[in-house]
Design a protein around this motif. Structure first.
Motif, PDB file in Angstrom:
ATOM      1  N   THR A 208       0.842  -1.187   0.000  1.00 39.84           N
ATOM      2  CA  THR A 208       0.000   0.000   0.000  1.00 39.84           C
ATOM      3  C   THR A 208       0.882   1.244   0.000  1.00 39.84           C
ATOM      4  O   THR A 208       0.437   2.332  -0.331  1.00 39.84           O
ATOM      5  N   ARG A 209       2.146   1.045   0.387  1.00 37.48           N
ATOM      6  CA  ARG A 209       3.056   2.170   0.503  1.00 37.48           C
ATOM      7  C   ARG A 209       4.451   1.660   0.156  1.00 37.48           C
ATOM      8  O   ARG A 209       4.769   0.499   0.446  1.00 37.48           O
ATOM      9  N   VAL A 210       5.255   2.507  -0.472  1.00 36.12           N
ATOM     10  CA  VAL A 210       6.607   2.063  -0.816  1.00 36.12           C
ATOM     11  C   VAL A 210       7.643   3.087  -0.381  1.00 36.12           C
ATOM     12  O   VAL A 210       7.379   4.286  -0.349  1.00 36.12           O
ATOM     13  N   GLY A 211       8.811   2.565  -0.027  1.00 38.04           N
ATOM     14  CA  GLY A 211       9.988   3.399   0.222  1.00 38.04           C
ATOM     15  C   GLY A 211      11.099   2.831  -0.642  1.00 38.04           C
ATOM     16  O   GLY A 211      11.221   1.617  -0.756  1.00 38.04           O
ATOM     17  N   VAL A 212      11.856   3.698  -1.268  1.00 34.05           N
ATOM     18  CA  VAL A 212      12.917   3.218  -2.155  1.00 34.05           C
ATOM     19  C   VAL A 212      14.263   3.738  -1.680  1.00 34.05           C
ATOM     20  O   VAL A 212      14.450   4.948  -1.508  1.00 34.05           O
ATOM     21  N   VAL A 295      10.141   4.833  -9.878  1.00 33.04           N
ATOM     22  CA  VAL A 295      11.375   4.487  -9.168  1.00 33.04           C
ATOM     23  C   VAL A 295      12.596   4.896  -9.991  1.00 33.04           C
ATOM     24  O   VAL A 295      13.542   5.480  -9.469  1.00 33.04           O
ATOM     25  N   LEU A 296      12.561   4.621 -11.289  1.00 33.81           N
ATOM     26  CA  LEU A 296      13.703   5.000 -12.130  1.00 33.81           C
ATOM     27  C   LEU A 296      13.898   6.509 -12.109  1.00 33.81           C
ATOM     28  O   LEU A 296      15.023   6.993 -12.012  1.00 33.81           O
ATOM     29  N   ALA A 297      12.800   7.253 -12.183  1.00 32.06           N
ATOM     30  CA  ALA A 297      12.908   8.708 -12.186  1.00 32.06           C
ATOM     31  C   ALA A 297      13.496   9.199 -10.854  1.00 32.06           C
ATOM     32  O   ALA A 297      14.394  10.038 -10.828  1.00 32.06           O
ATOM     33  N   ALA A 298      13.007   8.645  -9.737  1.00 30.60           N
ATOM     34  CA  ALA A 298      13.479   9.103  -8.419  1.00 30.60           C
ATOM     35  C   ALA A 298      14.944   8.728  -8.222  1.00 30.60           C
ATOM     36  O   ALA A 298      15.734   9.515  -7.704  1.00 30.60           O
ATOM     37  N   THR A 299      15.317   7.526  -8.639  1.00 34.49           N
ATOM     38  CA  THR A 299      16.694   7.071  -8.456  1.00 34.49           C
ATOM     39  C   THR A 299      17.630   7.897  -9.334  1.00 34.49           C
ATOM     40  O   THR A 299      18.692   8.327  -8.901  1.00 34.49           O
ATOM     41  N   GLY A 300      17.206   8.151 -10.582  1.00 38.35           N
ATOM     42  CA  GLY A 300      18.014   8.951 -11.505  1.00 38.35           C
ATOM     43  C   GLY A 300      18.199  10.370 -10.984  1.00 38.35           C
ATOM     44  O   GLY A 300      19.309  10.901 -10.970  1.00 38.35           O
ATOM     45  N   ALA A 301      17.126  10.961 -10.488  1.00 42.95           N
ATOM     46  CA  ALA A 301      17.196  12.342  -9.989  1.00 42.95           C
ATOM     47  C   ALA A 301      18.138  12.419  -8.790  1.00 42.95           C
ATOM     48  O   ALA A 301      18.925  13.359  -8.656  1.00 42.95           O
ATOM     49  N   ALA A 302      18.084  11.396  -7.935  1.00 45.03           N
ATOM     50  CA  ALA A 302      18.947  11.404  -6.745  1.00 45.03           C
ATOM     51  C   ALA A 302      20.415  11.281  -7.158  1.00 45.03           C
ATOM     52  O   ALA A 302      21.297  11.928  -6.593  1.00 45.03           O
ATOM     53  N   ARG A 303      20.685  10.451  -8.169  1.00 44.65           N
ATOM     54  CA  ARG A 303      22.085  10.275  -8.622  1.00 44.65           C
ATOM     55  C   ARG A 303      22.609  11.590  -9.189  1.00 44.65           C
ATOM     56  O   ARG A 303      23.734  12.000  -8.916  1.00 44.65           O
ATOM     57  N   GLU A 304      21.753  12.272  -9.988  1.00 45.90           N
ATOM     58  CA  GLU A 304      22.207  13.532 -10.600  1.00 45.90           C
ATOM     59  C   GLU A 304      22.493  14.574  -9.553  1.00 45.90           C
ATOM     60  O   GLU A 304      23.422  15.358  -9.671  1.00 45.90           O
ATOM     61  N   ALA A 305      21.694  14.577  -8.475  1.00 52.75           N
ATOM     62  CA  ALA A 305      21.838  15.608  -7.444  1.00 52.75           C
ATOM     63  C   ALA A 305      23.076  15.357  -6.581  1.00 52.75           C
ATOM     64  O   ALA A 305      23.577  16.275  -5.944  1.00 52.75           O
ATOM     65  N   SER A 306      23.567  14.104  -6.568  1.00 50.26           N
ATOM     66  CA  SER A 306      24.678  13.831  -5.649  1.00 50.26           C
ATOM     67  C   SER A 306      26.032  14.043  -6.330  1.00 50.26           C
ATOM     68  O   SER A 306      26.153  14.181  -7.501  1.00 50.26           O
TER      69      SER A 306
END
Ligand code: ATP
Length: 306
Positions: A208-212, A295-306
């Protein structure tokens, strides 16, 4: 006032020797009634996080509250209300599954009398798909059977919260389906479930809820219904895309051959507009993203920001 979440962490961080930042500034929130799917690639920090929730690993910094109690300081107050399966079930290899459960409950200060303990043992073994009459020692069990036994141990005391690290590891497709159905049934009866997995489809099917988690950071946490909500765009397919683009002018945000993505809150109105202008429509509906895309969008955005 809203209820205190069953699991809540703030700025939770774990640095291992050698400078590995296994978990980095994580704020998890698991609410009563959730099936919380905790996703992340191998090595992203899921197991370390789960171990910190249960007081098995000491955080470098940050806070953990489990059923409202600070962990590790007051974890003993709540552990009887939490069932856990972390990193492969242990147990005594020379004893049967049944004997293992009984020893475990007795050692854990279980309050059941012998007959009741026996009944509960039969019940949980059946629940997880193991034969209560099986006297073979656990050393002869397959990985899937061990995983089921670990789950039986976690369920034994009818916990409010189940914390399961990769519960379907080692199971065949049939076993995965059975465990999924079992967890969903428990959840319907009121058990909150936190389970980790590296399998997106598995999490999408039951949570019902996800954390990545990606490289120790929580890059996404939301209710699945929110993540699947319409994006505010309509996806349509038409045999006459050029005329559709001309009609819809600035509203077309993306075109791929005969498929258009159009900014519009109302799919039916858009359909009427196209049909009214004599443009045939082959397919039309609100755009929804799959968990994989999110998930791909969130993971990609996090990689770019780091
Ligand atoms: P998996 O699904 O493979 O178990 P995971 O997401 O559970 O992965 P963790 O096991 O939490 O990830 O590991 C996160 C990172 O911390 C990895 O880089 C791992 O090598 C490192 N790590 C884990 N345990 C220790 C330890 N005891 N000492 C040093 N580093 C560790």
């Amino acid at each position: 006032m809203s209820e205190e979440p069953l699991v809540r962490t703030q700025a939770l961080t774990k640095l291992y020797r050698g400078g590995v930042r296994a978990v980095d500034d994580v704020a998890l929130e698991v609410r009563r009634g959730d099936v919380y799917g905790f996703l992340g690639a191998n090595g992203s920090g899921k197991t370390t996080t789960i171990r910190m929730l249960l007081g098995l690993v000491r955080p470098t910094s940050g806070e953990v509250h489990l059923l409202g109690q600070p962990v590790p300081r007051a974890v003993d107050r709540v552990l009887t209300r939490v069932g856990a399966l972390v990193e492969g079930p242990g147990g005594y290899a020379h004893l049967s599954g049944r004997a293992n459960l009984q020893v475990l409950d007795a050692a854990g200060g279980g309050s059941l009398r012998r007959a009741a303990r026996r009944r509960r043992t039969d019940e949980v073994l059946e629940h997880v798909g193991l034969d209560p009459g099986d006297r073979r020692p656990v050393r002869t069990y397959s990985l899937g059977m061990r995983q089921r036994l670990g789950l039986a141990a976690a369920l034994f005391r009818r916990p409010e919260l189940l914390v399961l690290d990769e519960p379907t590891n080692g199971l065949d497709p049939q076993g995965i389906t059975e465990i999924r159905e079992l967890l969903l049934a428990l959840n319907r009866e009121g058990t909150t479930v936190l389970l980790s997995s590296h399998l997106l489809a598995e999490v999408e099917q039951m949570s019902t809820r996800v954390g990545v988690l990606a490289d120790g950071r929580l890059v996404l946490q939301d209710d699945l219904a929110e993540l699947h909500a319409p994006t505010g765009r309509v996806r349509l397919r038409t045999p006459d895309p050029d005329r559709a683009v001309a009609l819809l002018a600035g509203r077309v945000e993306h075109r791929d051959g005969d498929v258009l993505l159009v900014r519009s809150p109302d799919a039916a109105a858009l359909n009427a507009e196209l049909v009214g202008a004599g443009i045939p429509v082959a397919e039309l509906g609100p755009e929804r993203r799959s968990l994989e895309q999110v998930v791909l969008a969130a993971t990609g955005a996090a990689r770019e920001a780091s």
